[in-house]
Design a protein around this motif. Sequence first.
Motif, PDB file in Angstrom:
ATOM      1  N   GLN A   1       0.837  -1.199   0.000  1.00  0.00           N
ATOM      2  CA  GLN A   1       0.000   0.000   0.000  1.00  0.00           C
ATOM      3  C   GLN A   1       0.877   1.256   0.000  1.00  0.00           C
ATOM      4  O   GLN A   1       0.657   2.174  -0.791  1.00  0.00           O
ATOM      5  N   VAL A   2       1.873   1.286   0.868  1.00  0.00           N
ATOM      6  CA  VAL A   2       2.749   2.455   0.974  1.00  0.00           C
ATOM      7  C   VAL A   2       3.498   2.698  -0.334  1.00  0.00           C
ATOM      8  O   VAL A   2       3.701   3.839  -0.744  1.00  0.00           O
ATOM      9  N   LYS A   3       3.893   1.613  -1.000  1.00  0.00           N
ATOM     10  CA  LYS A   3       4.651   1.738  -2.250  1.00  0.00           C
ATOM     11  C   LYS A   3       3.759   1.731  -3.486  1.00  0.00           C
ATOM     12  O   LYS A   3       4.260   1.678  -4.608  1.00  0.00           O
ATOM     13  N   SER A   4       2.438   1.755  -3.276  1.00  0.00           N
ATOM     14  CA  SER A   4       1.466   1.727  -4.381  1.00  0.00           C
ATOM     15  C   SER A   4       1.676   0.537  -5.308  1.00  0.00           C
ATOM     16  O   SER A   4       1.584   0.652  -6.531  1.00  0.00           O
ATOM     17  N   LEU A   5       1.968  -0.612  -4.717  1.00  0.00           N
ATOM     18  CA  LEU A   5       2.146  -1.843  -5.481  1.00  0.00           C
ATOM     19  C   LEU A   5       0.845  -2.635  -5.468  1.00  0.00           C
ATOM     20  O   LEU A   5       0.128  -2.635  -4.469  1.00  0.00           O
TER      21      LEU A   5
ATOM     22  N   GLU B   1      -8.309  -8.208   2.327  1.00  0.00           N
ATOM     23  CA  GLU B   1      -9.098  -7.897   3.522  1.00  0.00           C
ATOM     24  C   GLU B   1      -8.433  -6.781   4.326  1.00  0.00           C
ATOM     25  O   GLU B   1      -9.108  -5.872   4.809  1.00  0.00           O
ATOM     26  N   TRP B   2      -7.116  -6.830   4.454  1.00  0.00           N
ATOM     27  CA  TRP B   2      -6.402  -5.797   5.204  1.00  0.00           C
ATOM     28  C   TRP B   2      -6.589  -4.437   4.535  1.00  0.00           C
ATOM     29  O   TRP B   2      -6.852  -3.433   5.203  1.00  0.00           O
ATOM     30  N   LEU B   3      -6.444  -4.401   3.217  1.00  0.00           N
ATOM     31  CA  LEU B   3      -6.586  -3.133   2.491  1.00  0.00           C
ATOM     32  C   LEU B   3      -8.003  -2.571   2.607  1.00  0.00           C
ATOM     33  O   LEU B   3      -8.175  -1.351   2.706  1.00  0.00           O
ATOM     34  N   ARG B   4      -9.013  -3.432   2.622  1.00  0.00           N
ATOM     35  CA  ARG B   4     -10.397  -2.954   2.814  1.00  0.00           C
ATOM     36  C   ARG B   4     -10.574  -2.361   4.213  1.00  0.00           C
ATOM     37  O   ARG B   4     -11.320  -1.411   4.398  1.00  0.00           O
ATOM     38  N   GLN B   5      -9.900  -2.940   5.191  1.00  0.00           N
ATOM     39  CA  GLN B   5     -10.006  -2.446   6.569  1.00  0.00           C
ATOM     40  C   GLN B   5      -9.154  -1.198   6.803  1.00  0.00           C
ATOM     41  O   GLN B   5      -9.387  -0.475   7.773  1.00  0.00           O
ATOM     42  N   HIS B   6      -8.174  -0.959   5.965  1.00  0.00           N
ATOM     43  CA  HIS B   6      -7.260   0.185   6.122  1.00  0.00           C
ATOM     44  C   HIS B   6      -7.133   0.955   4.806  1.00  0.00           C
ATOM     45  O   HIS B   6      -6.027   1.102   4.279  1.00  0.00           O
ATOM     46  N   PRO B   7      -8.230   1.483   4.279  1.00  0.00           N
ATOM     47  CA  PRO B   7      -8.158   2.140   2.967  1.00  0.00           C
ATOM     48  C   PRO B   7      -7.277   3.393   2.964  1.00  0.00           C
ATOM     49  O   PRO B   7      -6.717   3.749   1.932  1.00  0.00           O
TER      50      PRO B   7
END
Length: 181
Positions: free
Chosen positions: A51-55, A101-107
Amino acid sequence: MRFVFSPFLSCCHAALLGLALILSACSSRSSLPMLMVERLNWMDEVALAKQVKSLPITDPVREAELLRTMTQRGVAAGLKEENVRRFFTGQMLAAKVVQEEWLRQHPQGVTSDVKVPDLKQTVRPALDAIGQKMIASLAKPRTPTASAAILVEAGQRLARAGYSKTVSQPALEGLEAGLAP
């Protein structure tokens, strides 16, 4: 007085010994169920780093290379190519679901004080080591009963670790394929 139950006792002893072997196979520190959970436990960090690296979550080139490497290592350990491929495909699918699931919880990501793990220096070497332990565990000879016990234990461990059925299903399907004769 002579006992006539010695064959019965011998049979019970053999059954208890077999059960002990099954339980020790399931509960060893490098058991497949424990390794599956350990591998999935890294996926929050993988998702954060991506997420941080937009990968993207999916990296077809990396995934194909990983699958090829693990399959080669599995075959070198005496495993069937198809079993190893299907095992790791299931683990990789489960890992992607955890990341999604993690990305949905931490958009919006996490707070700036969270240290972002380095995929190349920290995460991937740890996952590679877990993968090698998985291969070693898969290569251990076992009975169909022991394989069934490992599958049950894996389902229980994944549930206790809080993984959704969407995560558990591909992981368990992969495990079942990996344990196939």
